[in-house]
Design a protein around this motif. Structure first.
Motif, PDB file in Angstrom:
ATOM      1  N   GLN A  67      85.929 -39.007  13.868  1.00 55.23           N
ATOM      2  CA  GLN A  67      87.020 -38.453  14.659  1.00 55.23           C
ATOM      3  C   GLN A  67      87.165 -36.943  14.484  1.00 55.23           C
ATOM      4  OE1 GLN A  67      91.107 -39.401  13.297  1.00 55.23           O
ATOM      5  NE2 GLN A  67      90.159 -40.577  11.667  1.00 55.23           N
ATOM      6  N   ASN A  68      86.699 -36.402  13.363  1.00 54.33           N
ATOM      7  CA  ASN A  68      86.788 -34.962  13.135  1.00 54.33           C
ATOM      8  C   ASN A  68      85.559 -34.203  13.629  1.00 54.33           C
ATOM      9  OD1 ASN A  68      89.369 -34.957  11.736  1.00 54.33           O
ATOM     10  ND2 ASN A  68      88.302 -35.956  10.047  1.00 54.33           N
ATOM     11  N   VAL A  69      84.573 -34.917  14.148  1.00 55.93           N
ATOM     12  CA  VAL A  69      83.340 -34.300  14.645  1.00 55.93           C
ATOM     13  C   VAL A  69      83.463 -34.165  16.156  1.00 55.93           C
ATOM     14  CG1 VAL A  69      80.824 -34.416  14.685  1.00 55.93           C
ATOM     15  CG2 VAL A  69      82.089 -35.417  12.766  1.00 55.93           C
ATOM     16  N   GLY A  70      83.865 -32.988  16.613  1.00 59.61           N
ATOM     17  CA  GLY A  70      84.094 -32.794  18.033  1.00 59.61           C
ATOM     18  C   GLY A  70      82.885 -33.097  18.886  1.00 59.61           C
ATOM     19  N   TYR A  71      81.698 -32.720  18.427  1.00 62.29           N
ATOM     20  CA  TYR A  71      80.477 -32.922  19.214  1.00 62.29           C
ATOM     21  C   TYR A  71      80.193 -34.398  19.461  1.00 62.29           C
ATOM     22  CZ  TYR A  71      75.659 -32.390  20.774  1.00 62.29           C
ATOM     23  OH  TYR A  71      74.492 -32.434  21.515  1.00 62.29           O
ATOM     24  N   ALA A  72      80.623 -35.266  18.551  1.00 64.45           N
ATOM     25  CA  ALA A  72      80.355 -36.694  18.676  1.00 64.45           C
ATOM     26  C   ALA A  72      81.346 -37.401  19.592  1.00 64.45           C
ATOM     27  CB  ALA A  72      80.375 -37.349  17.298  1.00 64.45           C
ATOM     28  N   ASN A  73      82.318 -36.671  20.144  1.00 62.92           N
ATOM     29  CA  ASN A  73      83.353 -37.256  20.988  1.00 62.92           C
ATOM     30  C   ASN A  73      83.362 -36.617  22.364  1.00 62.92           C
ATOM     31  OD1 ASN A  73      85.070 -39.095  19.109  1.00 62.92           O
ATOM     32  ND2 ASN A  73      84.761 -37.227  17.912  1.00 62.92           N
ATOM     33  N   THR A  74      83.744 -37.408  23.356  1.00 61.13           N
ATOM     34  CA  THR A  74      83.857 -36.871  24.709  1.00 61.13           C
ATOM     35  C   THR A  74      85.089 -35.987  24.826  1.00 61.13           C
ATOM     36  OG1 THR A  74      82.766 -38.824  25.638  1.00 61.13           O
ATOM     37  CG2 THR A  74      84.060 -37.456  27.142  1.00 61.13           C
ATOM     38  N   MET A  75      86.238 -36.502  24.418  1.00 60.81           N
ATOM     39  CA  MET A  75      87.480 -35.740  24.516  1.00 60.81           C
ATOM     40  C   MET A  75      87.551 -34.663  23.435  1.00 60.81           C
ATOM     41  SD  MET A  75      90.245 -38.760  25.410  1.00 60.81           S
ATOM     42  CE  MET A  75      89.624 -39.892  24.154  1.00 60.81           C
ATOM     43  N   MET A  76      88.392 -33.672  23.672  1.00 60.37           N
ATOM     44  CA  MET A  76      88.519 -32.576  22.726  1.00 60.37           C
ATOM     45  C   MET A  76      89.169 -33.024  21.432  1.00 60.37           C
ATOM     46  SD  MET A  76      90.027 -28.766  23.438  1.00 60.37           S
ATOM     47  CE  MET A  76      88.817 -28.551  24.734  1.00 60.37           C
ATOM     48  N   ARG A  77      90.077 -33.999  21.509  1.00 58.87           N
ATOM     49  CA  ARG A  77      90.754 -34.506  20.321  1.00 58.87           C
ATOM     50  C   ARG A  77      91.188 -35.950  20.569  1.00 58.87           C
ATOM     51  NH1 ARG A  77      94.374 -31.575  23.281  1.00 58.87           N
ATOM     52  NH2 ARG A  77      93.389 -29.639  22.576  1.00 58.87           N
ATOM     53  N   PRO A  78      91.302 -36.757  19.516  1.00 63.98           N
ATOM     54  CA  PRO A  78      91.771 -38.136  19.711  1.00 63.98           C
ATOM     55  C   PRO A  78      93.218 -38.131  20.211  1.00 63.98           C
ATOM     56  CG  PRO A  78      90.783 -37.837  17.530  1.00 63.98           C
ATOM     57  CD  PRO A  78      90.955 -36.476  18.122  1.00 63.98           C
ATOM     58  N   PRO A  79      93.578 -39.033  21.115  1.00 66.33           N
ATOM     59  CA  PRO A  79      94.962 -39.080  21.606  1.00 66.33           C
ATOM     60  C   PRO A  79      95.945 -39.298  20.472  1.00 66.33           C
ATOM     61  CG  PRO A  79      93.517 -40.413  22.988  1.00 66.33           C
ATOM     62  CD  PRO A  79      92.720 -40.026  21.790  1.00 66.33           C
ATOM     63  N   ILE A  80      96.928 -38.410  20.335  1.00 65.22           N
ATOM     64  CA  ILE A  80      97.879 -38.518  19.230  1.00 65.22           C
ATOM     65  C   ILE A  80      98.749 -39.756  19.367  1.00 65.22           C
ATOM     66  CG2 ILE A  80      99.650 -37.103  20.356  1.00 65.22           C
ATOM     67  CD1 ILE A  80     100.305 -35.997  17.553  1.00 65.22           C
ATOM     68  N   GLU A  81      98.944 -40.238  20.594  1.00 62.89           N
ATOM     69  CA  GLU A  81      99.734 -41.453  20.782  1.00 62.89           C
ATOM     70  C   GLU A  81      99.140 -42.619  19.983  1.00 62.89           C
ATOM     71  OE1 GLU A  81     100.443 -38.893  24.371  1.00 62.89           O
ATOM     72  OE2 GLU A  81      98.695 -39.498  23.194  1.00 62.89           O
ATOM     73  N   VAL A 137      77.114 -36.087  35.065  1.00 64.78           N
ATOM     74  CA  VAL A 137      76.257 -35.493  36.093  1.00 64.78           C
ATOM     75  C   VAL A 137      75.362 -34.478  35.391  1.00 64.78           C
ATOM     76  CG1 VAL A 137      76.150 -34.236  38.264  1.00 64.78           C
ATOM     77  CG2 VAL A 137      78.074 -35.774  37.814  1.00 64.78           C
ATOM     78  N   GLY A 138      74.159 -34.897  35.079  1.00 64.85           N
ATOM     79  CA  GLY A 138      73.280 -34.023  34.312  1.00 64.85           C
ATOM     80  C   GLY A 138      73.855 -33.784  32.928  1.00 64.85           C
ATOM     81  N   LYS A 139      74.091 -32.517  32.592  1.00 65.31           N
ATOM     82  CA  LYS A 139      74.653 -32.164  31.286  1.00 65.31           C
ATOM     83  C   LYS A 139      76.163 -31.951  31.338  1.00 65.31           C
ATOM     84  CE  LYS A 139      70.415 -30.046  29.523  1.00 65.31           C
ATOM     85  NZ  LYS A 139      69.798 -28.841  28.910  1.00 65.31           N
ATOM     86  N   VAL A 140      76.771 -32.276  32.468  1.00 61.56           N
ATOM     87  CA  VAL A 140      78.206 -32.090  32.645  1.00 61.56           C
ATOM     88  C   VAL A 140      78.886 -33.450  32.717  1.00 61.56           C
ATOM     89  CG1 VAL A 140      80.008 -31.133  34.121  1.00 61.56           C
ATOM     90  CG2 VAL A 140      77.855 -29.894  33.805  1.00 61.56           C
ATOM     91  N   LEU A 141      79.987 -33.593  31.980  1.00 55.84           N
ATOM     92  CA  LEU A 141      80.715 -34.858  31.947  1.00 55.84           C
ATOM     93  C   LEU A 141      82.206 -34.610  32.169  1.00 55.84           C
ATOM     94  CD1 LEU A 141      80.982 -37.903  31.399  1.00 55.84           C
ATOM     95  CD2 LEU A 141      80.963 -37.402  28.950  1.00 55.84           C
ATOM     96  N   PRO A 142      82.701 -34.733  33.395  1.00 57.06           N
ATOM     97  CA  PRO A 142      84.156 -34.681  33.620  1.00 57.06           C
ATOM     98  C   PRO A 142      84.786 -36.014  33.234  1.00 57.06           C
ATOM     99  CG  PRO A 142      83.000 -34.974  35.693  1.00 57.06           C
ATOM    100  CD  PRO A 142      81.942 -34.830  34.638  1.00 57.06           C
ATOM    101  N   TYR A 143      86.046 -35.967  32.753  1.00 58.64           N
ATOM    102  CA  TYR A 143      86.693 -37.188  32.294  1.00 58.64           C
ATOM    103  C   TYR A 143      88.202 -37.097  32.508  1.00 58.64           C
ATOM    104  CZ  TYR A 143      87.442 -34.218  28.169  1.00 58.64           C
ATOM    105  OH  TYR A 143      87.784 -33.187  27.332  1.00 58.64           O
ATOM    106  N   TYR A 144      88.820 -38.277  32.501  1.00 55.97           N
ATOM    107  CA  TYR A 144      90.272 -38.413  32.611  1.00 55.97           C
ATOM    108  C   TYR A 144      90.722 -39.474  31.612  1.00 55.97           C
ATOM    109  CZ  TYR A 144      94.702 -40.421  34.120  1.00 55.97           C
ATOM    110  OH  TYR A 144      95.973 -40.939  34.137  1.00 55.97           O
ATOM    111  N   ALA A 145      91.902 -39.288  31.022  1.00 55.78           N
ATOM    112  CA  ALA A 145      92.433 -40.280  30.089  1.00 55.78           C
ATOM    113  C   ALA A 145      93.942 -40.389  30.225  1.00 55.78           C
ATOM    114  CB  ALA A 145      92.065 -39.919  28.649  1.00 55.78           C
ATOM    115  N   HIS A 146      94.439 -41.581  29.948  1.00 54.80           N
ATOM    116  CA  HIS A 146      95.878 -41.834  29.867  1.00 54.80           C
ATOM    117  C   HIS A 146      96.150 -42.501  28.531  1.00 54.80           C
ATOM    118  CE1 HIS A 146      99.990 -42.809  31.042  1.00 54.80           C
ATOM    119  NE2 HIS A 146      99.774 -44.031  30.555  1.00 54.80           N
ATOM    120  N   ALA A 147      97.206 -42.074  27.850  1.00 59.77           N
ATOM    121  CA  ALA A 147      97.570 -42.630  26.541  1.00 59.77           C
ATOM    122  C   ALA A 147      99.073 -42.830  26.477  1.00 59.77           C
ATOM    123  CB  ALA A 147      97.116 -41.701  25.416  1.00 59.77           C
ATOM    124  N   ALA A 148      99.513 -43.770  25.625  1.00 55.49           N
ATOM    125  CA  ALA A 148     100.947 -44.026  25.480  1.00 55.49           C
ATOM    126  C   ALA A 148     101.210 -44.694  24.145  1.00 55.49           C
ATOM    127  CB  ALA A 148     101.459 -44.915  26.614  1.00 55.49           C
TER     128      ALA A 148
END
Length: 404
Positions: free
Chosen positions: A133-147, A305-316
């Motif tokens: 969880q502390n390895v940013g490169y290993a995760n898609t999102m910038m940070r784990p959802p705090i929720e 898409v190639g080397k680009v990965l757009p994403y969306y997330a919802h948390a609660a």
């Protein structure tokens, strides 16, 4: 970006380090590093947006402390079946300044091709991405959802774990059990902010099933959380005892240690450029304590898409009740009653985020992310919320993640 799963495995505690940084005169020694250089800013000075257990977040001025970190890890292969690993991590956590902690330190013994044992300081596998969880490169999102990740801030224990892995054709099964004692600090976002030290004997078990691009994980952990210097709670319980509510004071406090359980279910999918990550968890008090029961969840979807990965997330995160029942003799409208009844509900919040990840170079990724946090009760997961503020908060952040 298929390398994401590889890097996660590389830096997870269940694998030896594979990222080579040179033998340094000894072919049995491997040294690696990971880090994030990030900057973030919100749209208000009325509250701060922070990661879990952070003593300082971001407001309307850009800061680097929210996501920036640097980790160094070394593994030494003693022989064919025994190795040692240590990891240090520099970040902003319970202090407003950067501090460095020893996050991993264990000996790993390979019993056979399927079973290994680690003894020392090991990760608590509470969440889907606890190992990295502390390895940013290993995760898609910038940070784990705090929720989700704010519900169980214990990251490691001094003890041992056992890992078992077996393949059944194309299906891979993993079981992990751990036991030990966690010691550390908890940030309490009171008006001025406070830090409490804790001790928590803990144990748990995790099961993982993986089939091709699909992974499902279920885990359960219990901890006996004890702290003697939780100032705001100790002050309240002392007052309650003074006015004759000793049982209520004992129920609320943590000076005697209270058992808390955490159960989670998570899944990932990386199939035909579609990336999905989702998790659901319940926190439940097994003894009367002021810490409320909660239900938390999030879902992230993205398309590569190639080397680009757009994403969306919802948390609660939602309140699931309290283990404490104040006596009828404590009036709700009295100052003492108001303090107790105001303490018991959980902070509730939901958030939506959009982001994009670009793997622009080998072992490096650029991320841009916009979070919209929507606190519902008690300021949600925001810290240092000024009186009367109950608006949504927008956070814009950019970061470069790297491993080497």
């Amino acid at each position: 970006m298929k390398k994401q799963l590889l890097v996660a495995a590389v830096l997870a505690a269940t694998a030896s380090m594979q990222a080579q940084a040179g033998p340094l005169g000894d072919e049995n020694l491997t040294i690696s590093a990971f880090g994030t250089l990030g900057v973030a800013q919100s749209n208000t000075d009325q509250a701060q947006f922070a990661r879990y257990n952070q003593a300082e977040g971001v407001s309307d001025k850009a800061k680097i402390g929210l996501d920036t970190n640097l980790g160094l890890q070394a593994t030494y292969r003693i022989n064919d079946w025994l190795s040692g690993t240590a990891q240090i991590l520099t970040r902003k956590n319970t202090s407003p300044t950067f501090t460095t902690d020893l996050t991993w330190a264990f000996l790993k013994a390979r019993i056979n091709d399927e079973t290994s044992v680690r003894v020392g300081r090991v990760v608590v596998p509470t969440f889907l991405i606890s190992d990295y969880q502390n390895v940013g490169y290993a995760n898609t999102m910038m940070r784990p959802p705090i929720e989700m990740y704010g519900q169980a801030p214990i990251e490691n224990v001094d003890g041992a774990d056992v890992n078992f892995q077996r393949a059944f054709g194309d299906f891979n099964f993993t079981a992990q059990a751990f036991a030990g004692v966690s010691r550390g600090k908890l940030f309490v976002p009171t008006a001025a902010g406070a830090v409490a030290t804790y001790r928590a004997p803990a144990a748990g078990i995790t099961f993982i099933g993986e089939y091709g691009p699909f992974l499902v994980r279920v885990g359960h952990a219990r901890a006996d959380l004890k702290t003697n210097d939780l100032g705001p709670i100790n002050s309240l319980t002392a007052t309650l005892s003074q006015f004759g509510f000793k049982q209520l004071a004992n129920d609320l406090g943590l000076t005697e240690g209270k058992k808390i359980a955490f159960t989670s279910l998570g899944a990932t999918m990386d199939w035909h450029n579609i990336v999905v990550q989702t998790e659901y968890a319940q926190r439940r008090a097994k003894e009367a304590v002021y810490i409320p029961d909660t239900n938390a969840w999030y879902t992230m979807v993205g398309y590569r898409v190639g080397k680009v990965l757009p994403y969306y997330a919802h948390a609660a995160v939602r309140d699931a009740g309290s283990s404490v029942t104040p006596p009828a003799t404590l009036p709700k409208n009295s100052p003492l009653g108001a303090a107790v009844y105001g303490l018991l509900p959980a902070t509730e919040q939901s958030s939506d985020l959009i982001g994009v990840r670009w793997d622009f170079a080998k072992s490096m990724a650029l991320k841009v992310q916009v979070d919209r946090a929507k606190p519902k009760t008690k300021g949600g997961s925001l810290i240092f919320v000024k009186p009367g503020f109950n608006n949504n908060v927008t956070v814009v952040a950019a970061a470069i993640d790297f491993v080497f």
